[in-house]
Design a protein around this motif. Structure first.
Motif, PDB file in Angstrom:
ATOM      1  N   LEU A  11       0.852  -1.181   0.000  1.00 12.02           N
ATOM      2  CA  LEU A  11       0.000   0.000   0.000  1.00 12.02           C
ATOM      3  C   LEU A  11       0.892   1.237   0.000  1.00 12.02           C
ATOM      4  N   ALA A  12       1.100   1.798  -1.177  1.00 11.58           N
ATOM      5  CA  ALA A  12       1.976   2.950  -1.343  1.00 11.58           C
ATOM      6  C   ALA A  12       1.320   3.948  -2.281  1.00 11.58           C
ATOM      7  N   ALA A  13       1.468   5.248  -1.972  1.00 14.41           N
ATOM      8  CA  ALA A  13       0.883   6.295  -2.802  1.00 14.41           C
ATOM      9  C   ALA A  13       1.415   7.646  -2.345  1.00 14.41           C
ATOM     10  N   PRO A  14       1.327   8.666  -3.206  1.00 16.97           N
ATOM     11  CA  PRO A  14       1.695  10.013  -2.750  1.00 16.97           C
ATOM     12  C   PRO A  14       0.858  10.448  -1.547  1.00 16.97           C
ATOM     13  N   LEU A  15      -0.433  10.064  -1.554  1.00 15.54           N
ATOM     14  CA  LEU A  15      -1.328  10.382  -0.442  1.00 15.54           C
ATOM     15  C   LEU A  15      -2.153   9.154  -0.082  1.00 15.54           C
ATOM     16  N   GLN A 116       1.481  11.506   3.702  1.00 10.20           N
ATOM     17  CA  GLN A 116       2.266  11.724   2.497  1.00 10.20           C
ATOM     18  C   GLN A 116       3.411  10.712   2.407  1.00 10.20           C
ATOM     19  N   ASP A 117       3.586  10.143   1.224  1.00 12.33           N
ATOM     20  CA  ASP A 117       4.742   9.284   0.920  1.00 12.33           C
ATOM     21  C   ASP A 117       4.906   8.141   1.917  1.00 12.33           C
ATOM     22  N   ALA A 118       3.807   7.550   2.314  1.00 10.93           N
ATOM     23  CA  ALA A 118       3.861   6.404   3.224  1.00 10.93           C
ATOM     24  C   ALA A 118       3.830   5.099   2.425  1.00 10.93           C
ATOM     25  N   VAL A 119       4.441   4.066   2.991  1.00 11.39           N
ATOM     26  CA  VAL A 119       4.442   2.742   2.377  1.00 11.39           C
ATOM     27  C   VAL A 119       4.165   1.710   3.465  1.00 11.39           C
ATOM     28  N   PHE A 120       3.187   0.853   3.219  1.00 13.46           N
ATOM     29  CA  PHE A 120       2.825  -0.196   4.169  1.00 13.46           C
ATOM     30  C   PHE A 120       2.772  -1.542   3.455  1.00 13.46           C
ATOM     31  N   VAL A 121       3.014  -2.587   4.217  1.00 13.04           N
ATOM     32  CA  VAL A 121       2.772  -3.947   3.740  1.00 13.04           C
ATOM     33  C   VAL A 121       1.643  -4.510   4.597  1.00 13.04           C
ATOM     34  N   ALA A 122       0.550  -4.918   3.953  1.00 16.64           N
ATOM     35  CA  ALA A 122      -0.595  -5.505   4.659  1.00 16.64           C
ATOM     36  C   ALA A 122      -0.688  -6.983   4.304  1.00 16.64           C
ATOM     37  N   ALA A 123      -0.958  -7.801   5.307  1.00 17.87           N
ATOM     38  CA  ALA A 123      -1.122  -9.243   5.098  1.00 17.87           C
ATOM     39  C   ALA A 123      -2.462  -9.667   5.660  1.00 17.87           C
ATOM     40  N   LEU A 124      -3.221 -10.442   4.889  1.00 14.46           N
ATOM     41  CA  LEU A 124      -4.531 -10.930   5.320  1.00 14.46           C
ATOM     42  C   LEU A 124      -4.536 -12.449   5.275  1.00 14.46           C
ATOM     43  N   ARG A 125      -4.946 -13.057   6.368  1.00 16.78           N
ATOM     44  CA  ARG A 125      -4.984 -14.524   6.455  1.00 16.78           C
ATOM     45  C   ARG A 125      -6.428 -15.000   6.413  1.00 16.78           C
ATOM     46  N   ARG A 149      -9.339   6.796   0.395  1.00 22.86           N
ATOM     47  CA  ARG A 149     -10.247   7.716  -0.284  1.00 22.86           C
ATOM     48  C   ARG A 149     -10.063   7.587  -1.783  1.00 22.86           C
ATOM     49  N   ARG A 150     -11.100   7.969  -2.519  1.00 24.67           N
ATOM     50  CA  ARG A 150     -11.042   7.843  -3.979  1.00 24.67           C
ATOM     51  C   ARG A 150      -9.938   8.703  -4.580  1.00 24.67           C
ATOM     52  N   SER A 151      -9.570   9.777  -3.893  1.00 24.19           N
ATOM     53  CA  SER A 151      -8.537  10.672  -4.406  1.00 24.19           C
ATOM     54  C   SER A 151      -7.128  10.152  -4.151  1.00 24.19           C
ATOM     55  N   CYS A 152      -7.000   8.920  -3.632  1.00 26.15           N
ATOM     56  CA  CYS A 152      -5.692   8.364  -3.270  1.00 26.15           C
ATOM     57  C   CYS A 152      -5.430   7.045  -3.998  1.00 26.15           C
ATOM     58  N   PRO A 153      -5.173   7.087  -5.312  1.00 26.13           N
ATOM     59  CA  PRO A 153      -4.873   5.850  -6.036  1.00 26.13           C
ATOM     60  C   PRO A 153      -3.490   5.323  -5.647  1.00 26.13           C
ATOM     61  N   PRO A 154      -3.309   4.008  -5.642  1.00 26.03           N
ATOM     62  CA  PRO A 154      -2.015   3.427  -5.265  1.00 26.03           C
ATOM     63  C   PRO A 154      -0.963   3.607  -6.343  1.00 26.03           C
TER      64      PRO A 154
END
Length: 263
Positions: A11-15, A116-125, A149-154
């Protein structure tokens, strides 16, 4: 072969904005992706209608690793009615209908917060068959994907694939560091320690972010889940650089604020 698998997402995006139960004129963001936001992304990928059941998604267990925390942004945001009519006030008439502002007010102000400029790794089991279907949907989404939000595409591909095994912590430890090149250049060393939040019935903290529906007519009621926090250490992908004098690389942690005290 186990009947469960783990779906890993980047999960990474400018916003990004993970608001949870915030409402009205102040729309906040949590410092990490919420379960409501991540499940909403999966529901959009599959093309589910807002009123469709999400019971199978809610049963998935979620873990999040903070690869790049980003910074907080507050947006000065204005809004108005597209029909050009006055905005509603906080009052209602005798029939319970919300009245218009008087004198007429046509523009309102809200505060909206983003990462701003955040990066996450999400895992779902969850069940293998469900996660295989979701992984395919994320790679071929019916609706555009967004991070809160819709204004935050990956940025870039969202799916990092499926993994076997039963432990979310193991999955997050095995995924390479996903931080940006700029963030990587700031880290000197072969390892980095990252914060992890894991959904766990025995967890010592409660998160209020489990949705019951995405139906706009009824609204979403958020339930609680138990989580626990800890840290994982993973390789940075950088090679240790030998000093010019040929000695072994230094293991000095850097500035020691207690050195002058003899500690």
């Amino acid at each position: 072969m186990t009947d469960h698998a783990i779906l890993v997402l980047r999960l990474a995006a400018p916003l990004q904005s993970w608001g949870g139960p915030s409402h009205y004129n102040r729309r906040e963001t949590r410092p990490q992706p919420t379960k409501s936001g991540v499940l909403g992304l999966l529901a959009a990928a599959e093309g589910r209608a807002r009123e469709a059941s999400i019971t199978d998604l809610v049963d998935l267990r979620l873990a999040v690793r903070v690869d790049q925390p980003g910074t907080l942004l507050r947006d000065y945001h204005t809004y108005s009615d597209y029909r050009g009519t006055p905005l509603p006030s906080a009052k209602v008439n005798t029939k319970g209908v919300q009245t218009k502002t008087s004198p007429a007010k046509y523009t309102g102000v809200t505060q909206r917060f983003y990462l701003q400029d955040a990066v996450f790794v999400a895992a779902l089991r969850g069940p293998v068959t469900l996660l295989e279907r979701l992984e395919h949907a994320v790679r071929h989404p019916v609706y555009p994907l967004s991070l809160g939000r819709r204004s935050c595409p990956p940025t870039g591909p969202v799916s990092l694939g499926l993994q076997g095994g039963n432990e979310l912590a193991d999955a997050l430890t095995s995924v390479p560091w996903q931080a940006s090149a700029h963030r990587r250049s700031q880290v000197q060393g072969t390892e980095v320690t990252l914060e992890v939040t894991i959904e766990d019935p025995a967890g010592d903290e409660l998160a209020l972010d489990v949705p019951d529906t995405y139906d706009l007519k009824t609204g979403t009621v958020f339930g609680r889940r138990s989580v626990r926090h800890h840290w994982v250490t993973i390789p940075t992908g950088q090679q240790a650089t030998a000093p010019a004098d040929g000695t072994s690389p230094s293991t000095d942690p850097g500035h020691d604020p207690f050195a002058l005290l003899g500690w």
